[in-house]
Design a protein around this motif. Sequence first.
Motif, PDB file in Angstrom:
ATOM      1  N   UNK A   1       1.187  -1.296   0.761  1.00 42.64           N
ATOM      2  CA  UNK A   1       0.173  -0.036  -0.229  1.00 42.64           C
ATOM      3  C   UNK A   1       0.916   1.170  -0.106  1.00 42.64           C
ATOM      4  N   UNK A   2       0.487   1.829  -0.875  1.00 39.84           N
ATOM      5  CA  UNK A   2       1.210   3.523  -1.148  1.00 39.84           C
ATOM      6  C   UNK A   2       0.171   4.463  -0.326  1.00 39.84           C
ATOM      7  N   UNK A   3       1.155   5.544   0.275  1.00 40.42           N
ATOM      8  CA  UNK A   3       0.850   6.706   0.551  1.00 40.42           C
ATOM      9  C   UNK A   3       1.079   7.706   0.304  1.00 40.42           C
ATOM     10  N   UNK A   4       0.371   8.785  -0.288  1.00 35.13           N
ATOM     11  CA  UNK A   4       1.147  10.128  -1.138  1.00 35.13           C
ATOM     12  C   UNK A   4       0.304  11.179   0.149  1.00 35.13           C
ATOM     13  N   UNK A   5       1.914  11.779   0.415  1.00 34.09           N
ATOM     14  CA  UNK A   5       1.131  12.903   1.255  1.00 34.09           C
ATOM     15  C   UNK A   5       1.465  13.703   0.614  1.00 34.09           C
ATOM     16  N   UNK A   6       0.952  15.134   0.113  1.00 35.34           N
ATOM     17  CA  UNK A   6       1.254  15.893  -0.391  1.00 35.34           C
ATOM     18  C   UNK A   6       1.409  17.602   0.317  1.00 35.34           C
ATOM     19  N   UNK A   7       2.090  17.565   0.530  1.00 39.85           N
ATOM     20  CA  UNK A   7       2.604  18.932   1.936  1.00 39.85           C
ATOM     21  C   UNK A   7       2.625  20.442   1.573  1.00 39.85           C
ATOM     22  N   UNK A   8       2.622  21.209   1.823  1.00 44.62           N
ATOM     23  CA  UNK A   8       2.428  22.673   1.159  1.00 44.62           C
ATOM     24  C   UNK A   8       2.132  23.522   3.111  1.00 44.62           C
ATOM     25  N   UNK A   9       2.918  23.942   3.830  1.00 48.79           N
ATOM     26  CA  UNK A   9       3.219  24.847   4.699  1.00 48.79           C
ATOM     27  C   UNK A   9       2.029  24.159   6.006  1.00 48.79           C
ATOM     28  N   UNK A  10       2.701  23.139   6.137  1.00 45.59           N
ATOM     29  CA  UNK A  10       1.897  22.517   7.081  1.00 45.59           C
ATOM     30  C   UNK A  10       2.690  21.560   9.008  1.00 45.59           C
ATOM     31  N   UNK A  11       3.306  22.735   9.254  1.00 47.72           N
ATOM     32  CA  UNK A  11       4.804  22.135   9.445  1.00 47.72           C
ATOM     33  C   UNK A  11       3.863  22.187  10.817  1.00 47.72           C
ATOM     34  N   UNK A  12       3.091  22.809  11.283  1.00 42.39           N
ATOM     35  CA  UNK A  12       2.442  22.493  12.431  1.00 42.39           C
ATOM     36  C   UNK A  12       1.880  21.414  12.796  1.00 42.39           C
ATOM     37  N   UNK A  13       0.958  20.551  11.882  1.00 46.62           N
ATOM     38  CA  UNK A  13       0.678  19.406  11.816  1.00 46.62           C
ATOM     39  C   UNK A  13       1.022  18.140  11.314  1.00 46.62           C
ATOM     40  N   UNK A  14       2.135  18.301  10.150  1.00 47.47           N
ATOM     41  CA  UNK A  14       3.117  17.818   9.791  1.00 47.47           C
ATOM     42  C   UNK A  14       3.612  16.244  10.635  1.00 47.47           C
TER      43      UNK A  14
ATOM     44  N   UNK B   1      -0.961  18.965  -8.080  1.00 47.53           N
ATOM     45  CA  UNK B   1       0.412  18.641  -9.360  1.00 47.53           C
ATOM     46  C   UNK B   1       0.250  18.026  -8.720  1.00 47.53           C
ATOM     47  N   UNK B   2       1.101  18.632  -6.714  1.00 49.00           N
ATOM     48  CA  UNK B   2       1.840  17.355  -5.545  1.00 49.00           C
ATOM     49  C   UNK B   2       0.732  15.436  -5.939  1.00 49.00           C
ATOM     50  N   UNK B   3      -0.236  15.378  -5.427  1.00 52.77           N
ATOM     51  CA  UNK B   3      -0.285  14.427  -6.172  1.00 52.77           C
ATOM     52  C   UNK B   3      -0.044  13.482  -6.925  1.00 52.77           C
TER      53      UNK B   3
END
Length: 365
Positions: free
Chosen positions: A4-17, A71-73
């Motif tokens: 199972x592959x997980x794709x995590x798109x990240x943009x400026x979420x340091x608080x929750x990442x 685009x990230x996904x």
Amino acid sequence: MKKISYVVAVYNTEKYLRRCLDSLAEQSYENIEVIIVNDGSTDNSPAICKEYADRHRNFVCVEKENGGLSDARNAGLRHVTGEYVVFVDSDDWCEISQSTTLAEKICNVSADIGVFGYYSDFSKEHITKEFSLDNACMRGQSLYFDRDNISTAVRVLESAGIFNTVWNKAYRTDFIRNNDIIFEMDGMPGEDLLFNVDAFILAKSVCLCNALLYHYMFQDEITLSRKYRSDLYEKNMGFCVARKKLYSCYNLTSKEDINNFAINCVQYGFACIPNTFRKDAPRGLTQRKEIFQKLSYNKEFHDSLKKVKHEDIQYRILFYLMKSGPTITCFSYSMIMWFRNNLSWFYNKLRAKKYKEAKGFTANE
């Protein structure tokens, strides 16, 4: 033992990442990979992504210029090596048992699409709402639908209100790639819906798993802080067209189907109203009145609003205001939005009271 592959798109979420990535690092199923796509973050997110990729052998970090969530996904999809792919938003998190449940209930039957329930966590109000598939089967159980019966699966998901999103679904990777299903790169959250419409129309099998495996963090940001979109009305009405295409494909014409479609149509139209009051939106009554004129002249929206005005007090208010014409409606909503944006503490208290009294919400303090 399917991967199972997980794709995590990240943009400026340091608080929750870290919370998100920890939930994936601690998954109970061993054969997973986590593809973190840093979409040009300008906060400390890139360092956190690299930290987890260095620490965990099954984590991969992909760096790219900012191009938006879709685009990230899509970039993450190109790196997937697992038989199934699951999309995770970087401010949300997964139940530790998610991967094991997916492997046992969805991967083992080789369904093109698997769907599961989730929690919607309202952090400000300290409450949680469950979005389950109790209308289809008992908790912990699953149902398999072949091509001839996918219409039933769609109807179940629409009634439960969990069709749109991609993060409560697992997709068979070959199915996605062989049918060239990708996210449209237009910066719209509703593109989850477009992705799912394409996927469900082409799917040969769907599995519904009644287990709550994901935590969606509901963030009702103040309207003024969001970005104005001049084409939001056209985009949202396009989502109605996409849903109509889905309903037509599976001949969803029952009274329940018509009501479900009406609710979605009203939600998309209603979402256009706050857009006109955002910080960078054109100012003045004339400019703001335009959206109310469009909604007034949109027969499908007006008919849908008439059908579902009993569903929510906001719909009842809009329904009766629109009878007075676009000018009065616009002026009334100007006062409502001023109240919401300038007395947010009081608005949040009213909203918390409403949620806590609503069916399906539980305290999580």
